[in-house]
Design an enzyme around this catalytic site. Structure first.
Site, short mmCIF file in Angstrom:
data_model
loop_
_atom_site.label_atom_id
_atom_site.label_comp_id
_atom_site.label_asym_id
_atom_site.label_seq_id
_atom_site.Cartn_x
_atom_site.Cartn_y
_atom_site.Cartn_z
N HIS A 70 0.82 -1.22 0.00
CA HIS A 70 0.00 0.00 0.00
C HIS A 70 0.85 1.27 0.00
O HIS A 70 0.31 2.36 -0.19
CB HIS A 70 -0.94 0.01 1.21
CG HIS A 70 -0.25 0.34 2.48
ND1 HIS A 70 0.59 -0.54 3.11
CD2 HIS A 70 -0.24 1.48 3.23
CE1 HIS A 70 1.09 0.04 4.20
NE2 HIS A 70 0.61 1.27 4.29
N HIS A 85 1.95 6.99 -0.28
CA HIS A 85 1.09 6.18 0.58
C HIS A 85 -0.29 6.11 -0.04
O HIS A 85 -1.06 7.07 0.04
CB HIS A 85 1.04 6.81 1.98
CG HIS A 85 0.38 5.94 2.99
ND1 HIS A 85 -0.99 5.74 3.01
CD2 HIS A 85 0.89 5.21 4.01
CE1 HIS A 85 -1.28 4.92 4.00
NE2 HIS A 85 -0.16 4.58 4.63
#
Length: 165
Positions: A70, A85
């Protein structure tokens, strides 16, 4: 100050270009629904509200893709440290909806790193707004988010940073 002095001063400023790691609309960090990012506790930069696609390298350098795919951290040859992110609370998906495609840990701008299933991830987390953050702000004199408010594609100029001497 003469023309030569102005040119010399301009030449001494070291600017570094950071390119878009994904397709989407560039937004201010304050629009990210997570205090750590919105209040720049993690670092400064901008965010992208993503469209379907992949996360690619915004800079040349060394990468570390988080186990859950992620987020990706970057270190450039000049020592700049960054993170992309994807979304908020996406770590809770434990990698579901993400697929790592990067082969090694040395990348060039535009190299594909992680593919994502946008609709699946949107249905599971509070937000897919993706911060693009410079972590070691002590190296930075100034940030210019040149693409703020624009739709960008992977590889478009996103922001320029002026490095401290």
């Amino acid at each position: 100050m003469g023309l030569f002095d102005m040119f010399k001063k301009k030449k001494e400023e070291e600017w570094f270009d950071i390119y878009s790691p994904l397709n989407g609309k560039v937004i201010d960090l304050s629009e990210v629904p997570d205090e750590a990012f919105a209040q720049k506790m993690v670092g400064d930069g901008c965010a992208i509200d993503p469209a379907e696609g992949v996360v690619c390298a915004p800079v040349d350098g060394e990468i570390d893709i988080f186990e859950t795919n992620h987020a990706v951290s970057f270190e450039t040859p000049n020592g700049l440290e960054m993170i992309v992110h994807f979304g908020i609370d996406t770590v809770t998906l434990k990698g579901e909806g993400f697929k790592r495609v990067a082969a090694g840990n040395q990348v060039k701008v535009g190299d594909k790193l992680v593919e994502y299933d946008l609709e699946f991830i949107k249905s599971k987390v509070p937000s897919v707004k993706t911060p693009v953050i410079i972590n070691n702000m002590d190296m930075i004199e100034k940030i210019d988010v040149v693409a703020k408010g624009k739709d960008v594609k992977v590889g478009d100029l996103l922001m320029r940073v002026q490095l401290k001497k």
